[in-house]
Motif scaffolding. Structure first.
Motif, PDB file in Angstrom:
ATOM      1  N   UNK A   1       2.944   0.245   3.284  1.00  0.00           N
ATOM      2  CA  UNK A   1       3.199  -1.073   3.843  1.00  0.00           C
ATOM      3  C   UNK A   1       4.040  -1.843   2.837  1.00  0.00           C
ATOM      4  N   UNK A   2       5.118  -2.456   3.307  1.00  0.00           N
ATOM      5  CA  UNK A   2       6.027  -3.193   2.428  1.00  0.00           C
ATOM      6  C   UNK A   2       5.908  -4.687   2.695  1.00  0.00           C
TER       7      UNK A   2
ATOM      8  N   UNK B   1       0.860  -1.189   0.000  1.00  0.00           N
ATOM      9  CA  UNK B   1       0.000   0.000   0.000  1.00  0.00           C
ATOM     10  C   UNK B   1       0.891   1.232   0.000  1.00  0.00           C
ATOM     11  N   UNK B   2       0.376   2.321  -0.591  1.00  0.00           N
ATOM     12  CA  UNK B   2       1.087   3.597  -0.617  1.00  0.00           C
ATOM     13  C   UNK B   2       0.074   4.720  -0.452  1.00  0.00           C
TER      14      UNK B   2
ATOM     15  N   UNK C   1       7.399   1.904   4.998  1.00  0.00           N
ATOM     16  CA  UNK C   1       8.300   2.971   4.555  1.00  0.00           C
ATOM     17  C   UNK C   1       7.707   4.321   4.917  1.00  0.00           C
ATOM     18  N   UNK C   2       8.582   5.272   5.150  1.00  0.00           N
ATOM     19  CA  UNK C   2       8.182   6.654   5.394  1.00  0.00           C
ATOM     20  C   UNK C   2       9.161   7.530   4.621  1.00  0.00           C
TER      21      UNK C   2
ATOM     22  N   UNK D   1      12.868   2.888   6.387  1.00  0.00           N
ATOM     23  CA  UNK D   1      12.214   1.584   6.306  1.00  0.00           C
ATOM     24  C   UNK D   1      12.341   0.938   7.681  1.00  0.00           C
ATOM     25  N   UNK D   2      11.220   0.703   8.337  1.00  0.00           N
ATOM     26  CA  UNK D   2      11.218   0.170   9.700  1.00  0.00           C
ATOM     27  C   UNK D   2      10.135  -0.886   9.863  1.00  0.00           C
TER      28      UNK D   2
END
Length: 740
Positions: free
Chosen positions: A418-419, A399-400, A426-427, A437-438
């Motif tokens: 969401x990755x 999702x982006x 990702x932010x 990326x967390x």
């Protein structure tokens, strides 16, 4: 001291609480019993006796020492007794009567209590076998105070909506979807309400952040099991697309659901949606094979706009409409097609791996997507793509979204996504060029068991739906250990102390040696196949047989033959024309197979499922069809071989027994109707000779001598297996159960 212990054990035995080691054999006589009767009245679970009212007597609620009068029990009435206190008898629910001359109390015989223990405590719940964090879908929105939120749907039993405070990376709220195990569709409307489409219940849900409440709106279409996409529009309307009926629905508060019908005839998968407000056009991506439809809701006219060169794709997986452009993500190709959403003109193709594109960034007039494990942006005015520096660490975007984090460290709009499915996000802030990326702090969920089988070393192997995690329950130690992660196993079987798994998608065959920590990919079946839905091992020839179901858009399954010693394999596509091979069993030099007519053929409604056998020493030979005394069977769900050579099978809810010696077949109906296309029902033959099975979520037993069936009430079961000692196990959601 010894006298005290003996007295306690005697009391427990009389009450049926303690069972000696030989209790299992004592319960054998009750396998076909579902109720215990005492003088013509059912002895209920937990009941220890009954009282007869000799004279009118008061019933009271007991709270500590305080009595609260409820009503008067009349002379001649009788009541079940579940417990007692000094001078009092409990009729259940916290209600008591005095044990005096106004009542008489009777206890059932020891045999009745033993029978009740056997019948009402027949099963033991071994608990959840697989715990994991599988993020299915994501979206962003705002709390009432402006806090930026990420909504993450976690697969589980049940599925969970987890709301994350993005900046704090902590759980803000969490809700469960009681009848769903996952949810592929999620969108946030202009009022910040979150709309969710459940699977496999096909229900529409609404989450309101202002009240932190989740509402089950209801089932969207009568036959749809999955809602694949949702599109909210400014008028307060929500559109949804479904499978396995390939329909689109409309929902509006106060008006309810409207079934808009199938997008295209013979297309059972309505995968994606987008909407152009100016032209009142709803775009729908379908499969299989792929097609893209522009549906003018004013005129109700439909126009297929997917260029011919892309119509061989499985589906149009995702759609997004942004500022007059339509972005269509293909499946399985890593491509997004760009159209003019008003003229419907095809403009260009871009390489993309993400599920779709973001909404338009207000500062840049661009949309974001991912490809090659990197964030990309597409300029809507120039059509130019630019790669953002940095890596997504081996993942692509599920999702982006564009969102204002309302924080000085992230000025203006940021990209949040969401990755993959592991809970990574990702932010990216365009103004500062900062890419992070967390991991999200998501709680682990109990994952539904998709498949269960006896594995090497007598362990009970469970495989998780979607997650692909494999666990092993040891009947001796009663411990569950996580083994390996391979993917969703449609079937599993053991040969030569190794576990073989048929993994979806791609119909991949894996081999797992318990002495190793990883599974070995042997090969993909290919030939247009996607699922190895059945496997059977023949020890005499050291051969593994596989039955397969095709990809969407392909017609006809296959029979696969693999020899682990020579590492050779043969794939016999369409061994039964236009049908999938969905059940297999080996016995006395033959492999027996059963098919499903549901194999993507346009003529499937005219077909009849086939029961066949093949000589295991001549696997490339001609199959022998075996006639069944059933009316146009659609699917032969399961096959299993008895030690006497009789082949037992399930077909459309009918249990049959075929004797190869006499070529005779006997049948009994278990359930009147069945659903599904290839996985609905399994059988196992107990060491007691009984036939145990599951079908349509029912758990049943059939006595092979009398053909009497017993359906166990109050039990939901989806799969079944047996360990080396003869204990039968079954699955219910995320839990593994066993017969005591």
């Amino acid at each position: 001291m010894k006298k005290g212990i003996i007295l306690v054990l005697t009391t427990l035995l009389l009450l049926g609480i303690y069972q000696p080691v030989s209790a299992a054999s004592a319960c054998d006589a009750y396998k076909e019993v579902t109720n215990i009767w005492w003088d013509g009245v059912e002895l209920k679970k937990g009941q220890i006796g009954r009282l007869n009212v000799v004279k009118d007597t008061p019933l009271f609620k007991l709270d500590g020492d305080k009595r609260t009068y409820s009503k008067t029990l009349k002379k001649g009435e009788f009541y079940r007794i579940y417990a007692f206190k000094p001078g009092m008898l409990s009729v259940g629910g916290g209600y008591y009567v005095d044990r005096d001359e106004k009542v008489t109390y009777e206890s059932p015989s020891k045999a009745k209590l033993q029978g009740a223990e056997c019948v009402y405590n027949r099963f033991e719940n071994l608990g959840s076998q697989i715990q994991n964090t599988i993020a299915i879908s994501g979206a962003t929105g705002y709390a009432p105070d402006g806090t930026a939120l990420m909504y993450v749907m976690l697969q589980g039993q049940p599925a969970s909506l987890v709301v994350i405070d993005i900046l704090q990376n902590k759980v803000w709220d969490q809700k469960t979807l009681p009848n769903a195990s996952s949810a592929w569709a999620m969108t946030v409307d202009d009022n910040q309400n979150v709309w969710i489409g459940g699977t496999p219940d096909g229900h529409l849900y609404q989450y309101k952040p202002n009240t932190k409440s989740l509402n089950n709106i209801g089932k969207a279409t009568s036959k749809g099991t999955s809602i694949h996409d949702l599109e909210s529009v400014k008028s307060g309307v929500v559109f949804g697309s479904t499978s396995t009926d390939g329909k689109v629905f409309r929902y509006e508060a106060g008006k309810g659901f409207t079934d808009l019908g199938q997008v295209l005839e013979e297309k059972t998968l309505a995968r994606s949606l987008a909407y152009n407000e100016q032209t009142n056009t709803l775009f729908a991506g379908v499969g299989a094979k792929a097609q893209l439809v522009a549906w003018n809701l004013t005129t109700n006219q439909k126009q297929s706009i997917l260029p011919k060169k892309y119509q061989g794709e499985t589906s149009v997986y995702d759609l997004d409409e942004e500022n007059g452009l339509l972005f269509a993500k293909l499946e399985p190709s890593k491509k997004i097609l760009v159209f003019d959403s008003q003229s419907l003109e095809f403009k260009k193709e871009i390489s993309a791996s993400s599920r779709g594109v973001s909404s338009v960034s207000p500062e840049e007039d661009v949309v974001y997507y991912s490809h090659g494990y990197a964030l990309q942006k597409y300029d809507l005015s120039t059509g130019v793509t630019t790669q953002i520096p940095g890596t997504l660490k081996g993942t692509e975007a599920v999702s982006l979204d564009i969102i204002d984090l309302n924080n000085k460290a992230y000025p203006g709009s940021s990209v949040v996504g969401l990755l993959g499915n592991s809970g990574t996000f990702l932010l990216y802030n365009p103004e500062t060029s900062s890419l992070q990326v967390n991991k999200l702090n998501l709680p682990a969920q109990s994952i539904p068991i998709y498949n269960v089988e006896k594995g090497p070393n007598g362990q009970i192997i469970s495989n998780g739906f979607v997650s692909g995690q494999v666990s092993a329950y040891d009947p001796l130690t009663k411990a569950t250990n996580q083994l390996v992660k391979v993917g969703q196993a449609e079937s599993m079987v053991t040969l030569n102390d190794k576990l073989y798994l048929g993994v979806y998608p791609g119909a991949n065959l894996y081999e797992f040696n318990p002495s190793n920590t990883a599974a070995n990919l042997l090969f993909a079946v290919g030939n247009g196949q996607d699922r190895i839905v059945a496997m059977a091992a023949d020890k005499a020839t050291n051969t593994l047989f596989m039955g397969t179901h095709p990809k969407n858009g392909e017609v006809g399954g296959a029979l696969g033959i693999y020899n682990p010693a020579t590492k050779s394999n043969t794939i016999r596509r369409n061994i039964v024309s236009n049908q999938s091979v969905v059940s297999l069993a080996t016995s006395n030099g033959y492999v027996y197979g059963g098919t499903s007519i549901f194999s993507n053929s346009k003529s499937e409604g005219t077909l009849t499922a086939v029961f066949f056998r093949l000589n295991t020493k001549s696997p490339n030979g001609k199959i022998e069809s075996i006639s069944l005394p059933l009316t146009k069977p659609r699917m032969i769900h399961s096959l299993v071989a008895a030690s006497n050579g009789v082949i037992w099978g399930l077909s459309d809810g009918n249990l049959f027994a075929y004797d190869p010696k006499t070529k005779s077949t006997k049948t009994i109906n278990i359930t009147p109707t069945t659903s599904g296309r290839f996985k609905n029902g399994n059988l196992v033959i107990g060491k007691d000779g009984m036939i145990y099975g599951t079908v349509e979520n029912k758990l049943f037993l059939v006595n092979p001598n009398t053909m009497k069936k017993t359906i166990y009430p109050g039990v939901t079961a989806t799969d079944i297996t047996m360990d080396d000692s003869g204990v039968v196990y079954f699955t219910e959601g995320a839990n593994l159960w066993r017969f005591r």
